[in-house]
Design an enzyme around this catalytic site. Structure first.
Site, PDB file in Angstrom:
ATOM      1  N   ASN A  11      25.568  16.381  16.230  1.00 14.52           N
ATOM      2  CA  ASN A  11      26.176  15.338  17.054  1.00 14.52           C
ATOM      3  C   ASN A  11      26.337  15.941  18.452  1.00 14.52           C
ATOM      4  O   ASN A  11      27.222  16.759  18.671  1.00 14.52           O
ATOM      5  CB  ASN A  11      27.538  14.964  16.441  1.00 14.52           C
ATOM      6  CG  ASN A  11      28.332  14.020  17.320  1.00 14.52           C
ATOM      7  OD1 ASN A  11      27.804  13.472  18.285  1.00 14.52           O
ATOM      8  ND2 ASN A  11      29.604  13.829  16.992  1.00 14.52           N
ATOM      9  N   TRP A  12      25.450  15.546  19.332  1.00 14.02           N
ATOM     10  CA  TRP A  12      25.488  16.134  20.687  1.00 14.02           C
ATOM     11  C   TRP A  12      26.664  15.608  21.521  1.00 14.02           C
ATOM     12  O   TRP A  12      26.909  16.105  22.618  1.00 14.02           O
ATOM     13  CB  TRP A  12      24.168  15.852  21.414  1.00 14.02           C
ATOM     14  CG  TRP A  12      23.013  16.712  20.983  1.00 14.02           C
ATOM     15  CD1 TRP A  12      22.998  17.628  19.969  1.00 14.02           C
ATOM     16  CD2 TRP A  12      21.695  16.728  21.561  1.00 14.02           C
ATOM     17  NE1 TRP A  12      21.749  18.210  19.883  1.00 14.02           N
ATOM     18  CE2 TRP A  12      20.927  17.673  20.845  1.00 14.02           C
ATOM     19  CE3 TRP A  12      21.084  16.035  22.606  1.00 14.02           C
ATOM     20  CZ2 TRP A  12      19.590  17.952  21.150  1.00 14.02           C
ATOM     21  CZ3 TRP A  12      19.748  16.297  22.911  1.00 14.02           C
ATOM     22  CH2 TRP A  12      19.022  17.262  22.183  1.00 14.02           C
ATOM     23  N   HIS A  98      33.492   8.213  13.687  1.00 13.39           N
ATOM     24  CA  HIS A  98      33.858   9.560  14.156  1.00 13.39           C
ATOM     25  C   HIS A  98      35.292   9.531  14.708  1.00 13.39           C
ATOM     26  O   HIS A  98      35.703   8.552  15.339  1.00 13.39           O
ATOM     27  CB  HIS A  98      32.867  10.035  15.228  1.00 13.39           C
ATOM     28  CG  HIS A  98      33.034  11.495  15.516  1.00 13.39           C
ATOM     29  ND1 HIS A  98      34.039  11.968  16.331  1.00 13.39           N
ATOM     30  CD2 HIS A  98      32.359  12.575  15.064  1.00 13.39           C
ATOM     31  CE1 HIS A  98      33.959  13.293  16.375  1.00 13.39           C
ATOM     32  NE2 HIS A  98      32.943  13.688  15.617  1.00 13.39           N
ATOM     33  N   GLU A 168      35.537  15.222   7.890  1.00 17.42           N
ATOM     34  CA  GLU A 168      35.817  16.008   9.107  1.00 17.42           C
ATOM     35  C   GLU A 168      37.320  16.016   9.385  1.00 17.42           C
ATOM     36  O   GLU A 168      37.828  15.083  10.030  1.00 17.42           O
ATOM     37  CB  GLU A 168      35.125  15.372  10.307  1.00 17.42           C
ATOM     38  CG  GLU A 168      33.623  15.431  10.266  1.00 17.42           C
ATOM     39  CD  GLU A 168      33.043  15.429  11.682  1.00 17.42           C
ATOM     40  OE1 GLU A 168      32.321  16.370  11.994  1.00 17.42           O
ATOM     41  OE2 GLU A 168      33.342  14.521  12.458  1.00 17.42           O
ATOM     42  N   GLY A 237      29.033  19.814  15.778  1.00 16.45           N
ATOM     43  CA  GLY A 237      29.265  19.509  17.184  1.00 16.45           C
ATOM     44  C   GLY A 237      28.778  20.645  18.064  1.00 16.45           C
ATOM     45  O   GLY A 237      27.579  20.792  18.320  1.00 16.45           O
TER      46      GLY A 237
HETATM   47  P1  PGA Z   1      32.548  20.715  16.095  1.00 20.55           P
HETATM   48  O1  PGA Z   1      32.448  19.098  16.078  1.00 20.55           O
HETATM   49  O2  PGA Z   1      31.437  21.221  15.231  1.00 20.55           O
HETATM   50  O3  PGA Z   1      32.433  21.090  17.504  1.00 20.55           O
HETATM   51  O4  PGA Z   1      33.887  21.043  15.493  1.00 20.55           O
HETATM   52  C1  PGA Z   1      32.188  18.419  14.895  1.00 20.55           C
HETATM   53  C2  PGA Z   1      32.221  16.933  15.134  1.00 20.55           C
HETATM   54  O5  PGA Z   1      33.078  16.467  15.913  1.00 20.55           O
HETATM   55  O6  PGA Z   1      31.421  16.181  14.560  1.00 20.55           O
END
Ligand code: PGA
Length: 258
Positions: A11-12, A98, A168, A237
């Site tokens: 997820n950019w 998200h 998440e 992320g």
């Molecule tokens: P992160 O983000 O890997 O930077 O913790 C994950 C996300 O928000 O999907």
């Protein structure tokens, strides 16, 4: 050794800050993805880069997704993008729910409508759920239950083949692998989510529906999260913005499949 599909999804978010930088990042990602054989690699760039990246890519190792979709298919919704528009440019995945979108006011009802809209366009939904904090009384479990069951309202058993549940915990997002959720705790939550799926659907679905983890996945914790955490992959992320970290995670995921 793991069985079944493993997904590594980047997820950019709102990165990189220019098209030139996005092309460069994609070049590195492309190289890494072409070397791993068994992992499903998915890149979710910002909408503005999506078509150009898809059109520039002739390989078969990478699929493309978006970070959100609107719940209507067309109409007067300034700034929004529909699932059918996404599908029409060749993307096949959509992140829905998200926590960074929920923070902007998305409710479980809106997320449910987005899930149904994405499924109707045959997009694979990367459905994000996760608690803000873990309280001692275990109220976060009811919170997770409401998010999961709310998002899946009206989703048939048959449609579940296009859903990837993505756990998440918000408190673990954007930190480091040391502050991420411990694999043992991830495993506990995965079991809880599978129990909810068994109650809503059936045992087979509960066992087979992919559950991914997201929240500070880095090369250092990727292997343990896959093995001890018993997840079917990751939503990534910040590590997705570093070619070397993303490559290392892809390689870990690939080697977990034997
Ligand atoms: P992160 O983000 O890997 O930077 O913790 C994950 C996300 O928000 O999907």
């Amino acid at each position: 050794m793991r069985k079944g599909n493993v997904y590594v999804i980047a997820n950019w978010k709102m990165n990189p800050d220019t098209w030139v930088a996005a092309k460069e990042l994609f070049l590195g990602v492309k190289k890494a993805a072409s070397r791993v054989r068994k992992v499903n690699t998915v890149i979710c760039p910002p909408f503005v880069y999506l078509s150009e990246l898809i059109n520039s890519y002739s390989g078969r190792s990478i699929s493309f997704g978006v970070q959100d979709v609107h719940f209507e298919q067309k109409g007067s919704y300034t700034g929004e993008v529909s699932a059918s528009q996404v599908r029409s440019v060749g993307a096949t995945y959509a992140i829905v729910g998200h926590s960074e979108r929920r923070a902007l006011g998305e409710t479980n009802e809106m997320i449910n409508k987005k899930v149904l809209s994405a499924l109707s366009e045959k997009l694979t939904v990367i459905l994000c759920i996760g608690e803000r904090d873990r309280d001692r009384q275990g109220e976060y479990l009811a919170f997770l239950r409401d998010e999961l069951l709310g998002a899946l309202e009206g989703v048939s058993k048959a449609a579940l083949k296009n859903i990837l549940i993505t756990y998440e915990p918000i408190w673990a997002i954007g930190k480091t692998s040391e502050e991420a959720m411990k694999p043992h705790d991830v495993h506990g939550t995965v079991l809880f989510l599978r129990k909810l799926l068994a109650e809503k659907y059936d045992k087979k679905i509960a066992l087979e529906l992919p559950i991914l983890y997201g929240g500070s996945v880095e090369p250092e914790n990727a292997g343990a999260l896959l093995e001890e955490g018993d997840v079917n992959g990751f939503l990534i992320g910040h590590s997705g913005l570093s070619v070397s970290d993303f490559t290392a995670i892809l390689e870990r995921a690939d080697s977990s499949l034997g």
